[in-house]
Design a protein around this motif. Structure first.
Motif, PDB file in Angstrom:
ATOM      1  N   TYR A   1      -6.556   3.275   2.868  1.00  0.00           N
ATOM      2  CA  TYR A   1      -6.829   2.404   4.765  1.00  0.00           C
ATOM      3  C   TYR A   1      -8.668   2.987   4.558  1.00  0.00           C
ATOM      4  CZ  TYR A   1      -3.272   0.076   5.635  1.00  0.00           C
ATOM      5  OH  TYR A   1      -1.873  -0.751   5.741  1.00  0.00           O
ATOM      6  N   ARG A   2      -8.856   4.424   4.572  1.00  0.00           N
ATOM      7  CA  ARG A   2     -10.110   4.412   5.076  1.00  0.00           C
ATOM      8  C   ARG A   2     -10.709   4.576   3.456  1.00  0.00           C
ATOM      9  NH1 ARG A   2      -8.799  10.085   5.398  1.00  0.00           N
ATOM     10  NH2 ARG A   2      -9.576  10.732   3.669  1.00  0.00           N
TER      11      ARG A   2
ATOM     12  N   LYS B   1      -1.171   7.367   2.498  1.00  0.00           N
ATOM     13  CA  LYS B   1      -2.037   5.439   2.939  1.00  0.00           C
ATOM     14  C   LYS B   1      -2.556   6.187   3.859  1.00  0.00           C
ATOM     15  CE  LYS B   1       0.536   1.878   5.271  1.00  0.00           C
ATOM     16  NZ  LYS B   1       1.541   1.170   5.303  1.00  0.00           N
ATOM     17  N   THR B   2      -2.429   6.708   4.384  1.00  0.00           N
ATOM     18  CA  THR B   2      -4.399   6.602   5.584  1.00  0.00           C
ATOM     19  C   THR B   2      -5.498   6.696   4.237  1.00  0.00           C
ATOM     20  OG1 THR B   2      -3.957   9.100   5.993  1.00  0.00           O
ATOM     21  CG2 THR B   2      -3.022   7.159   7.626  1.00  0.00           C
TER      22      THR B   2
ATOM     23  N   TRP C   1     -10.462   2.026   1.444  1.00  0.00           N
ATOM     24  CA  TRP C   1     -10.863   0.376   0.136  1.00  0.00           C
ATOM     25  C   TRP C   1     -10.664  -0.305   1.909  1.00  0.00           C
ATOM     26  CZ3 TRP C   1      -8.636   4.406  -2.447  1.00  0.00           C
ATOM     27  CH2 TRP C   1      -9.306   4.941  -3.729  1.00  0.00           C
ATOM     28  N   GLY C   2      -9.923   0.450   3.098  1.00  0.00           N
ATOM     29  CA  GLY C   2     -10.384  -1.109   4.181  1.00  0.00           C
ATOM     30  C   GLY C   2      -8.924  -1.659   4.411  1.00  0.00           C
ATOM     31  N   SER C   3      -8.493  -1.890   3.235  1.00  0.00           N
ATOM     32  CA  SER C   3      -7.274  -3.435   3.747  1.00  0.00           C
ATOM     33  C   SER C   3      -7.002  -3.015   1.914  1.00  0.00           C
ATOM     34  CB  SER C   3      -7.707  -4.784   3.780  1.00  0.00           C
ATOM     35  OG  SER C   3      -9.314  -5.182   2.652  1.00  0.00           O
ATOM     36  N   ARG C   4      -5.849  -4.170   1.435  1.00  0.00           N
ATOM     37  CA  ARG C   4      -4.981  -4.000   0.735  1.00  0.00           C
ATOM     38  C   ARG C   4      -6.119  -5.086  -0.438  1.00  0.00           C
ATOM     39  NH1 ARG C   4      -0.397  -7.987  -0.635  1.00  0.00           N
ATOM     40  NH2 ARG C   4      -1.260  -9.229  -0.010  1.00  0.00           N
TER      41      ARG C   4
ATOM     42  N   LEU D   1       0.778  -1.518  -0.171  1.00  0.00           N
ATOM     43  CA  LEU D   1       0.046   0.133  -0.564  1.00  0.00           C
ATOM     44  C   LEU D   1       0.763   1.381   0.050  1.00  0.00           C
ATOM     45  CD1 LEU D   1      -3.519  -0.893   2.527  1.00  0.00           C
ATOM     46  CD2 LEU D   1      -2.853  -0.696  -0.334  1.00  0.00           C
TER      47      LEU D   1
ATOM     48  N   GLU E   1     -15.076 -10.503   5.167  1.00  0.00           N
ATOM     49  CA  GLU E   1     -14.554  -9.556   4.611  1.00  0.00           C
ATOM     50  C   GLU E   1     -15.828  -9.045   4.435  1.00  0.00           C
ATOM     51  OE1 GLU E   1     -11.129  -7.461   5.423  1.00  0.00           O
ATOM     52  OE2 GLU E   1     -10.194  -8.889   5.454  1.00  0.00           O
TER      53      GLU E   1
END
Lengths: 205, 205
Positions: B58-59, B54-55, B61-64, B43, B122
């Motif tokens: 995450y915000r 990078k945050t 899409w939640g995850s890779r 990421l 998920e």
């Protein structure tokens, strides 16, 4: 190692100490799975409970996944009986329902998801899975062979293709689309595939 | 978060800075995937290359996995065109072949295996996958609607069921049985499902 990846039903398992150890390990694996779940499954615990050395497990099954899959293979062959309702459509619906029910038990679902996730990265699992489905379809093809005998579908109908199409549709919803696997869907699927089988001889010529 | 899980094709993506950032991130994700593969996908690298924090990734899409899946959704909708060969059987064979080819690219295969492995653990991925297939089937149902218009299949044929049965069979071999996905199989599958569609109206009544 290949002699450890067997797809014949448990009833045909040859006797002897090696077979007894194997049976004890596989039964213990399924019991442990049911009790603690896949994530917490420990080879140590299985080895201890089955009274064998942990290195024996690694030598014969290669990994936790390999062990679980082999255990599931035998259990799976035992637990999905071949229905006999009198019509291909009825048999396919009953068979699909059995698969839906089986696939919803946490152990089966975990195993299927594991197989789907590894692919050819784990050749032993890929081989065992191939063997499992080949045997499964060979048994289940009986519903098509009976439909041929009744004159319900053409004699050149491919039993494998008919059964595989039903099974594939169930697993697609389970693994990928997440759509409902309710009775309505199972009935429509069975009617559709049975109709394909009735008509396919003509369509393929 | 739900506004990030979109299934409409890229062409209908609304404009604005947020959409541009989103498009840049998804394009970068696919480029990185093609270059380094799924296992090594980072990421950090995607964020740096796309010029975002990078945050933010995450915000949104939640995850890779969530990021890769969303990128694949748009790419997938663009990359599997709807064939028009003049017959339902020909269209289904062409469509199945496109899916086989697409599913063999490492990026698509990795995404599909990831989706199959996570399930409802998920929910964001499960939701996105559901939306993806719904859209995919809606587009691909065109081959069935054309067959209805040509009088090749009954007017009450369910486009979804026809397309889903073909797609499911391809993914079953890819993910579970490992059996050959060669032209011979694709042709037999297409003939079988097209025959089912021609006959199904009668069989379901």
């Amino acid at each position: 190692m290949t002699q450890d990846i067997r797809t014949e039903p448990a009833a045909r398992r040859p006797g002897g100490r090696s077979a007894r150890v194997r049976g004890a390990v596989l039964d213990t694996t399924l019991r442990e799975l049911a009790e603690v779940g896949y994530a917490a499954l420990s080879l140590e615990a299985i080895a201890q409970r089955a009274g064998v050395n942990k290195t024996t497990l690694y030598r014969r099954w290669g990994s936790r996944e390999g062990l679980v899959l082999n255990a599931m293979l035998e259990r799976g062959q035992r637990e999905v009986p071949i229905p006999d309702t009198g019509s291909l459509r009825g048999d396919l619906a009953a068979y699909a329902t059995e698969i839906v029910v089986a696939s919803r038990t946490p152990v089966v679902e975990a195993t299927i998801r594991t197989v789907a996730s590894v692919g050819d990265r784990e050749p032993r699992i890929a081989d065992a899975s191939r063997g499992f489905w080949r045997t499964r379809f060979e048994f289940a093809g009986e519903v098509v062979r009976r439909a041929i005998a009744r004159g319900e579908v053409p004699p050149d109908t491919d039993p494998n293709l008919v059964v595989e199409t039903v099974v594939a549709s169930v697993y697609f919803r389970l693994l990928l689309s997440g759509d409902e696997l309710d009775d309505g869907y199972v009935d429509r699927l069975a009617a559709f595939v049975a109709a394909g089988a009735s008509a396919a001889g003509g369509a393929q010529r």
